[in-house]
Design a protein around this motif. Structure first.
Motif, PDB file in Angstrom:
ATOM      1  N   PRO A  43     -14.103  -5.051   1.797  1.00  0.00           N
ATOM      2  CA  PRO A  43     -12.818  -4.633   2.338  1.00  0.00           C
ATOM      3  C   PRO A  43     -12.556  -5.232   3.709  1.00  0.00           C
ATOM      4  O   PRO A  43     -13.470  -5.550   4.447  1.00  0.00           O
ATOM      5  N   SER A  44     -11.274  -5.358   4.006  1.00  0.00           N
ATOM      6  CA  SER A  44     -10.883  -5.867   5.311  1.00  0.00           C
ATOM      7  C   SER A  44     -11.192  -4.841   6.380  1.00  0.00           C
ATOM      8  O   SER A  44     -11.650  -3.753   6.090  1.00  0.00           O
ATOM      9  N   ALA A  45     -10.893  -5.180   7.610  1.00  0.00           N
ATOM     10  CA  ALA A  45     -11.139  -4.267   8.719  1.00  0.00           C
ATOM     11  C   ALA A  45     -10.375  -2.960   8.538  1.00  0.00           C
ATOM     12  O   ALA A  45     -10.780  -1.923   9.034  1.00  0.00           O
ATOM     13  N   GLN A  46      -9.260  -2.979   7.811  1.00  0.00           N
ATOM     14  CA  GLN A  46      -8.479  -1.768   7.569  1.00  0.00           C
ATOM     15  C   GLN A  46      -9.010  -0.988   6.373  1.00  0.00           C
ATOM     16  O   GLN A  46      -8.453   0.033   6.010  1.00  0.00           O
ATOM     17  N   GLY A  47     -10.078  -1.449   5.742  1.00  0.00           N
ATOM     18  CA  GLY A  47     -10.647  -0.761   4.598  1.00  0.00           C
ATOM     19  C   GLY A  47      -9.949  -1.095   3.281  1.00  0.00           C
ATOM     20  O   GLY A  47     -10.150  -0.422   2.292  1.00  0.00           O
ATOM     21  N   GLU A  48      -9.154  -2.127   3.251  1.00  0.00           N
ATOM     22  CA  GLU A  48      -8.410  -2.500   2.052  1.00  0.00           C
ATOM     23  C   GLU A  48      -9.206  -3.519   1.236  1.00  0.00           C
ATOM     24  O   GLU A  48      -9.889  -4.362   1.788  1.00  0.00           O
ATOM     25  N   ILE A  49      -9.059  -3.451  -0.077  1.00  0.00           N
ATOM     26  CA  ILE A  49      -9.718  -4.401  -0.958  1.00  0.00           C
ATOM     27  C   ILE A  49      -8.781  -5.562  -1.288  1.00  0.00           C
ATOM     28  O   ILE A  49      -9.193  -6.592  -1.788  1.00  0.00           O
ATOM     29  N   THR A  50      -7.485  -5.363  -1.018  1.00  0.00           N
ATOM     30  CA  THR A  50      -6.465  -6.408  -1.164  1.00  0.00           C
ATOM     31  C   THR A  50      -5.592  -6.341   0.084  1.00  0.00           C
ATOM     32  O   THR A  50      -5.885  -5.594   1.004  1.00  0.00           O
ATOM     33  N   LEU A  51      -4.509  -7.079   0.057  1.00  0.00           N
ATOM     34  CA  LEU A  51      -3.529  -6.904   1.129  1.00  0.00           C
ATOM     35  C   LEU A  51      -3.133  -5.426   1.151  1.00  0.00           C
ATOM     36  O   LEU A  51      -3.131  -4.778   0.106  1.00  0.00           O
ATOM     37  N   ALA A  53      -0.853  -1.933   1.410  1.00  0.00           N
ATOM     38  CA  ALA A  53       0.474  -1.513   0.958  1.00  0.00           C
ATOM     39  C   ALA A  53       1.480  -1.857   2.050  1.00  0.00           C
ATOM     40  O   ALA A  53       1.202  -1.695   3.237  1.00  0.00           O
ATOM     41  N   GLY A  54       2.628  -2.368   1.648  1.00  0.00           N
ATOM     42  CA  GLY A  54       3.655  -2.783   2.590  1.00  0.00           C
ATOM     43  C   GLY A  54       3.643  -4.275   2.861  1.00  0.00           C
ATOM     44  O   GLY A  54       4.612  -4.824   3.382  1.00  0.00           O
ATOM     45  N   GLY A 153     -10.470  -9.061  -1.910  1.00  0.00           N
ATOM     46  CA  GLY A 153     -11.744  -9.040  -1.213  1.00  0.00           C
ATOM     47  C   GLY A 153     -12.852  -8.440  -2.057  1.00  0.00           C
ATOM     48  O   GLY A 153     -13.980  -8.323  -1.612  1.00  0.00           O
ATOM     49  N   GLY A 154     -12.570  -8.048  -3.281  1.00  0.00           N
ATOM     50  CA  GLY A 154     -13.560  -7.439  -4.163  1.00  0.00           C
ATOM     51  C   GLY A 154     -12.861  -6.902  -5.398  1.00  0.00           C
ATOM     52  O   GLY A 154     -11.648  -7.034  -5.539  1.00  0.00           O
ATOM     53  N   TYR A 155     -13.623  -6.295  -6.279  1.00  0.00           N
ATOM     54  CA  TYR A 155     -13.043  -5.765  -7.502  1.00  0.00           C
ATOM     55  C   TYR A 155     -13.853  -4.580  -7.961  1.00  0.00           C
ATOM     56  O   TYR A 155     -14.997  -4.431  -7.524  1.00  0.00           O
ATOM     57  N   PRO A 156     -13.247  -3.725  -8.749  1.00  0.00           N
ATOM     58  CA  PRO A 156     -11.888  -3.806  -9.270  1.00  0.00           C
ATOM     59  C   PRO A 156     -10.869  -3.548  -8.162  1.00  0.00           C
ATOM     60  O   PRO A 156     -11.179  -2.918  -7.150  1.00  0.00           O
ATOM     61  N   ALA A 157      -9.673  -4.031  -8.370  1.00  0.00           N
ATOM     62  CA  ALA A 157      -8.577  -3.786  -7.438  1.00  0.00           C
ATOM     63  C   ALA A 157      -7.333  -3.485  -8.260  1.00  0.00           C
ATOM     64  O   ALA A 157      -7.099  -4.123  -9.286  1.00  0.00           O
ATOM     65  N   PHE A 158      -6.564  -2.503  -7.806  1.00  0.00           N
ATOM     66  CA  PHE A 158      -5.363  -2.075  -8.510  1.00  0.00           C
ATOM     67  C   PHE A 158      -4.193  -2.109  -7.541  1.00  0.00           C
ATOM     68  O   PHE A 158      -4.267  -1.539  -6.458  1.00  0.00           O
ATOM     69  N   CYS A 159      -3.120  -2.787  -7.935  1.00  0.00           N
ATOM     70  CA  CYS A 159      -1.952  -2.969  -7.069  1.00  0.00           C
ATOM     71  C   CYS A 159      -0.694  -2.585  -7.825  1.00  0.00           C
ATOM     72  O   CYS A 159      -0.394  -3.167  -8.869  1.00  0.00           O
ATOM     73  N   LEU A 160       0.036  -1.640  -7.296  1.00  0.00           N
ATOM     74  CA  LEU A 160       1.319  -1.262  -7.860  1.00  0.00           C
ATOM     75  C   LEU A 160       2.391  -1.924  -7.006  1.00  0.00           C
ATOM     76  O   LEU A 160       2.391  -1.784  -5.783  1.00  0.00           O
ATOM     77  N   MET A 161       3.277  -2.646  -7.666  1.00  0.00           N
ATOM     78  CA  MET A 161       4.271  -3.433  -6.945  1.00  0.00           C
ATOM     79  C   MET A 161       5.479  -2.602  -6.538  1.00  0.00           C
ATOM     80  O   MET A 161       5.909  -1.717  -7.269  1.00  0.00           O
ATOM     81  N   GLY A 162       5.998  -2.923  -5.363  1.00  0.00           N
ATOM     82  CA  GLY A 162       7.259  -2.383  -4.894  1.00  0.00           C
ATOM     83  C   GLY A 162       8.325  -3.444  -5.119  1.00  0.00           C
ATOM     84  O   GLY A 162       8.179  -4.315  -5.976  1.00  0.00           O
ATOM     85  N   GLN A 163       9.373  -3.410  -4.329  1.00  0.00           N
ATOM     86  CA  GLN A 163      10.460  -4.381  -4.466  1.00  0.00           C
ATOM     87  C   GLN A 163      10.122  -5.700  -3.780  1.00  0.00           C
ATOM     88  O   GLN A 163       9.385  -5.727  -2.796  1.00  0.00           O
ATOM     89  N   ASP A 164      10.670  -6.777  -4.285  1.00  0.00           N
ATOM     90  CA  ASP A 164      10.598  -8.103  -3.671  1.00  0.00           C
ATOM     91  C   ASP A 164       9.178  -8.593  -3.392  1.00  0.00           C
ATOM     92  O   ASP A 164       8.919  -9.207  -2.363  1.00  0.00           O
ATOM     93  N   GLY A 165       8.250  -8.329  -4.294  1.00  0.00           N
ATOM     94  CA  GLY A 165       6.884  -8.817  -4.133  1.00  0.00           C
ATOM     95  C   GLY A 165       6.071  -8.096  -3.071  1.00  0.00           C
ATOM     96  O   GLY A 165       5.042  -8.593  -2.626  1.00  0.00           O
ATOM     97  N   VAL A 166       6.516  -6.906  -2.678  1.00  0.00           N
ATOM     98  CA  VAL A 166       5.799  -6.112  -1.674  1.00  0.00           C
ATOM     99  C   VAL A 166       4.913  -5.108  -2.402  1.00  0.00           C
ATOM    100  O   VAL A 166       5.326  -4.486  -3.388  1.00  0.00           O
TER     101      VAL A 166
END
Length: 183
Positions: A43-51, A53-54, A153-166
């Motif tokens: 995970p990144s410094a923010q504890g995220e496994i991907t970019l 949210a936002g 940054g690792g797996y598994p990773a789950f991403c729910l999309m918002g509008q406009d690729g966010v």
């Protein structure tokens, strides 16, 4: 007699030091086990496994196993993108919850994309299991177009999309997704 007490005190001190070092090693092994069980996540410094949210997903162009070209412009609000590897114990653990969640999405298979990381030979079973609920993209490793676009940054990773690729929601467990049931 005083020599005996001195030797006994030294032995006790060595045993106490050994106990403290053993406890420190056990603590560190637990941390490593947790990382391994999370799928080798870094995970990144923010504890995220991907970019986080936002954040907006980077540009990418991939082709699904059904020979359909997909770019960031094809991402829609409510679309689920997941990253799996066959070498990942946490991926195996999260797979049933992912299949249940993906099966319940109103858009069906068109609203779900599973990015599988590994060689085509090792992905056969995983590809077959997920192809009923998701469009499948195969990437050799985290240097693939989608993996880089999502900051994987690792797996598994789950991403729910918002509008406009966010990204609306991200995490390494299905239970972070809205409406999911933790099991």
């Amino acid at each position: 007699m005083p020599v005996l007490w001195a030797v006994l005190a030294i032995v006790c001190a060595i045993c106490l030091l050994n106990l403290l070092l053993t406890l420190a090693v056990i603590r560190r092994l637990r941390q490593h086990t947790e990382l391994i069980n999370r799928g080798g996540a870094r995970p990144s410094a923010q504890g995220e496994i991907t970019l986080p949210a936002g954040a907006r997903v980077g540009d990418f162009r991939v082709v699904t196993v059904d020979n359909r070209e997909v770019t960031r412009d094809d991402l829609r609000e409510g679309m689920l993108v997941a990253f799996f590897s066959p070498r990942c114990p946490s991926c195996e653990e999260q797979k049933p919850a992912f299949v249940r969640y993906a099966s319940g999405l109103s858009g069906g298979r068109d609203d779900v994309m599973a990015v599988l990381l590994g060689s085509p030979e090792e992905l056969g079973g995983l590809r077959e299991e997920l192809s009923g609920v998701a469009q499948i993209v195969i990437e050799a490793d985290v240097d693939g177009d989608m993996s880089k676009a999502y900051g994987l940054g690792g797996y598994p990773a789950f991403c729910l999309m918002g509008q406009d690729g966010v990204l609306a929601v991200t995490g390494f467990r299905v239970d972070v997704l809205p409406g999911s049931v933790a099991r």
